[in-house]
Design an enzyme around this catalytic site. Structure first.
Site, mmCIF file in Angstrom:
data_model
loop_
_atom_site.group_PDB
_atom_site.id
_atom_site.type_symbol
_atom_site.label_atom_id
_atom_site.label_comp_id
_atom_site.label_asym_id
_atom_site.label_seq_id
_atom_site.Cartn_x
_atom_site.Cartn_y
_atom_site.Cartn_z
ATOM 1 N N ASP A 9 44.378 29.799 27.143
ATOM 2 C CA ASP A 9 44.986 30.962 26.513
ATOM 3 C C ASP A 9 44.720 32.164 27.425
ATOM 4 O O ASP A 9 43.995 32.073 28.423
ATOM 5 C CB ASP A 9 44.418 31.172 25.091
HETATM 6 C C1 GLC Z 1 48.060 35.050 23.329
HETATM 7 C C2 GLC Z 1 48.001 34.010 22.227
HETATM 8 C C3 GLC Z 1 48.720 32.732 22.544
HETATM 9 C C4 GLC Z 1 49.924 33.058 23.399
HETATM 10 C C5 GLC Z 1 49.404 33.567 24.739
HETATM 11 C C6 GLC Z 1 50.545 33.972 25.676
HETATM 12 O O1 GLC Z 1 46.823 35.686 23.472
HETATM 13 O O2 GLC Z 1 46.713 33.663 21.744
HETATM 14 O O3 GLC Z 1 49.086 32.120 21.297
HETATM 15 O O4 GLC Z 1 50.702 31.885 23.587
HETATM 16 O O5 GLC Z 1 48.516 34.643 24.598
HETATM 17 O O6 GLC Z 1 51.184 35.093 25.160
#
Ligand code: GLC
Length: 745
Positions: free
Chosen positions: A288
């Site tokens: 993430d």
């Molecule tokens: C965010 C979220 C995740 C998302 C990623 C890209 O922090 O936790 O669900 O897909 O970043 O935006």
């Protein structure tokens, strides 16, 4: 085929053998990747393991610092971008990578297409309340088509996190509290996104997130610690992830939280032993946002280099934005802390997905389509309207809905004419100008002259307030009308990431508005906009009807008009309990009996696992949903009173529409394993069927439950069903009273 793979995976747990065989397509992709890896420098290999972002002209690369994106692309130091919303920009970068870097390896573009790309569907928790797997799959299919045409190859969806905690705002992205339904929905979304051919121009890669158990963040605080027994994890949180792997999802995203004391992005047990060896996952894992680098802040890495080592050894393939792989990867190999063999494995899995997407054959394949033939197709807009209506839940109705023709409506409140709010969080490439609001649709359905509107109050980021003269204006139009439709709840901003709330009541200004309108003596229908369950005791007490409209996307307005007018009959059923109070959280239907269950779940009491100040039961249970007609469940028959282990339990029930209008209901089947090796939930959903019945029509529904579906994690971590007696219920919610019994021999 998929079920065979999952059976082999389960067997492999029991006999410890390797993950199930690769498909021919996968073998070909791996072969291609191995050949290409032989030509790559070590730096180019780490480049494939980096994902950057370019946003508003500011570019974020290694460690979140500005970097020269174009030189990184030309040098093959970045393999992927996220959140590129403009097709031309994506194709420009792709051309640079393919034509100006040494090996011309194509980029893969990922984005958060969570509940729609251009057409925005209801938020995922809302859509789960349709219990309509075909519709959920179709919504993902449409999102994939619109995404692929925009040169988005990969979505960070489905979110498979089970959660019992409405303080955690990301419940809006999931499928509620039940692992069985959550698993079915996760698999449906993977099928919708990936179709049967990843290289097709209208399919995209799915991403199982957030691995794992992110929905169990302590105290409902986003990003917080997760700590639970492996039994609970395997029984309640793992099933949707496993189902999405079995459905063939080609990527996984590691979650922000720690698990068993180690942040997911550096957790080898999670990302390799469980995900790959046990579940048989063979795609690639992306972290993430900056989650690799954040292991320093978690306190398990001294610096970026440590963090990179921990993540690489955990078999985390791609670092989203952290930049530590490209910054330290070569040094880690040169110092012997990471083997190049491991790096090759990680790169191979990324290249194989790019290959399966067809990006090596034609890097520009996604983005050639004529967008006017893909975006906002009328049949897809009509579908969005249908699925929004099916997602809405009639929580209460004391004879006021549906509205009669010619009725004069006072439409009041913050979300009644809110084209952006109704899209919820994670709006993809949604265009609020295409939203049809409650107001627009109600004026069209009932006549502009019959709909008096005022906003009366605000509810936004930090702006819960009554507008100047708002209450007076609201009371005035209410007095000029036959009925009040009062929009209440939380804005779309309150859904999704990092919006945890300690209080789950509707902000006070809206409650003051409700009280003022109550005093007019007019009947009130609350239209409840929210992305999570709320404590709505006050609203339910004062309103004559409550329709849970969620944040239902582009076509939310027509869906509301269809339902309040009676053109469509509400059919949604809750997939997450609505607590009486945040003090009850976590409250969920599949809880344990304990040794001292209360005599009644509906009365405050002592000397039992209960409260002395409020009832145990939620305000509205899992499965709850009313209709304009009445469904009767009768003649429950257990067709197989005894079943061998490995056999199939068969139960039938008769469902009759006793009312005067046609309607859909969701017949739900629950079981209770009466004597098990460990304590088991008092009820577990193990079957459901959405059915349409005309007035007076009956249908016999037959459920078939393989005993394998009754398996659970035993104290030795084996996954199997018990012999013994089970109770079974079928009905329209988790309080179903029609009961039977069967025995597994
Ligand atoms: C965010 C979220 C995740 C998302 C990623 C890209 O922090 O936790 O669900 O897909 O970043 O935006």
């Amino acid at each position: 085929m998929k079920r065979l793979i999952s059976i082999l995976a389960i067997l492999s747990v029991l006999v410890g053998s390797a993950a199930p065989q690769m498909t021919q397509e996968e073998k070909e992709a791996m072969k291609f990747a191995d050949k290409l890896i032989k030509k790559m420098t070590l730096r180019e290999k780490f480049g494939q393991l980096e994902q950057f972002i370019t946003r508003r002209g500011v570019v974020t690369g290694p460690g979140g610092v500005k970097c020269d994106i174009e030189s990184a692309v030309r040098k093959g130091e970045v393999g992927s971008f996220l959140s590129i919303r403009d097709r031309n920009e994506a194709l420009r970068l792709q051309k640079m990578a393919v034509e100006e870097s040494r090996l011309g390896i194509p980029l893969i573009f990922g984005y958060d297409i969570i509940h729609g790309c251009k057409i925005i569907f209801p938020e995922n928790l809302a859509m789960s309340c349709s219990w309509n797997l075909d519709a959920i799959e179709r919504s993902a299919r449409i999102a994939a088509e619109e995404s692929a045409a925009t040169a988005i190859h990969w979505t960070f969806s489905p979110m498979c996190d089970i959660s019992f905690d409405p303080r955690w705002s990301r419940v809006s992205e999931g499928a509620g509290e039940d692992p069985y339904l959550g698993a079915k929905i996760a698999a449906a979304m993977v099928r919708g996104y990936q179709g049967d051919d990843l290289s097709a121009q209208n399919t995209i890669a799915a991403c199982i997130k957030h691995f794992a158990a992110y929905g169990a963040a302590q105290a409902g605080k986003d990003y917080n610690t997760v700590d639970m027994s492996e039994l609970m994890f395997r029984n309640l949180y793992l099933p949707p992830y496993r189902a999405a792997v079995d459905a063939g999802a080609v990527t996984v995203m590691s979650s922000f939280n720690d698990f068993k004391g180690v942040p997911a992005s550096g957790n080898k047990w999670l990302l390799y032993d469980l995900l790959r060896e046990e579940l048989g996952f063979r795609g690639f894992v992306v972290s993430d946002w900056n989650a690799v680098h954040e292991m320093i802040i978690h306190g398990v890495a001294a610096d970026g280099k440590d963090a990179a080592e921990l993540a690489l050894k955990a078999h985390l393939n791609m670092d989203m934005l952290g930049g530590d792989y490209i910054a330290y990867g070569e040094q880690l190999v040169k110092e012997g802390r990471i083997s190049e063999k491991l790096v090759d494995e990680l790169v191979r899995e990324v290249l194989a997905v790019k290959y399966r997407l067809g990006l090596f054959e034609d890097p520009y394949r996604y983005g050639k389509q004529d967008l006017s033939k893909v975006y906002y197709l009328p049949e897809n807009m009509e579908f969005a309207r249908e699925v929004a209506a099916e997602s809405m839940v009639l929580l209460k109705n004391e004879g006021v809905l549906p509205l009669q023709k010619g009725v004069k409506i006072a439409l009041i409140g913050p979300f009644a004419d809110a084209p952006k709010d109704q899209l919820g969080a994670w709006r993809g490439l949604g265009d609020e100008k295409r939203s049809i609001t409650f107001r627009t649709a109600l004026e069209e359905r009932f006549g502009k002259e019959n709909v008096l509107y005022t906003k009366a109050c605000e509810c936004g980021k930090y702006a819960d307030k009554i507008l100047e003269g708002g209450i007076e204006e609201a009371v005035k139009i209410a007095e000029q009308s036959d009925i009040v439709l009062l929009s209440m709840g939380l804005s779309g901003w309150h859904s999704g990431e990092s919006r945890s709330r300690a209080e789950i009541t509707i902000p006070a200004p809206q409650q003051a508005l409700l009280d003022a309108l109550k005093n007019t003596g007019k009947k009130i229908v609350v239209l409840l906009s929210t992305g999570r369950p709320l404590d709505i005791r006050n609203e339910v007490e004062k309103a004559d009807a409550v329709l849970l409209t969620w944040h239902s996307g582009t076509m939310a307005g027509p869906a509301v008009a269809d339902l309040v007018s009676g053109d469509k009959n509400p059919s949604g059923h809750l997939t997450m309990s609505f607590p009486c109070s945040v003090g009850q959280v976590p409250v969920h239907y599949n809880s344990k009996n304990t040794g001292r269950p209360p005599k009644s779940q509906f009365k405050a009491q002592g000397y039992s696992s209960s409260y002395v100040d409020i009832q145990n039961a939620p305000l509205f249970p899992f499965g709850h949903g009313l209709s304009y007609t009445e469904f009767e469940y009768s003649d429950l028959k257990v067709l197989t009173p005894t079943v061998e282990l490995g056999g199939v339990v068969k139960v039938s029930v008769k469902v009759t529409n006793k009312g005067k209008v046609a309607g859909d209901d969701v017949a739900q089947l629950y079981v209770h394993d009466l004597v098990a090796e460990t304590t088991r939930p008092v009820r577990e959903l193990k079957g459901f069927e959405r059915l349409s019945l005309k007035a007076g029509e009956s249908k016999v529904v037959e459920f078939e439950i393989p005993t394998s579906e009754l398996a659970y994690c035993h104290s030795d971590l084996s996954w199997k069903a018990d012999k013994g007696d089970f109770h079974v219920w079928v009905g329209a919610d988790s309080y179903a009273s029609l009961k039977g019994k069967f025995t597994i021999k």
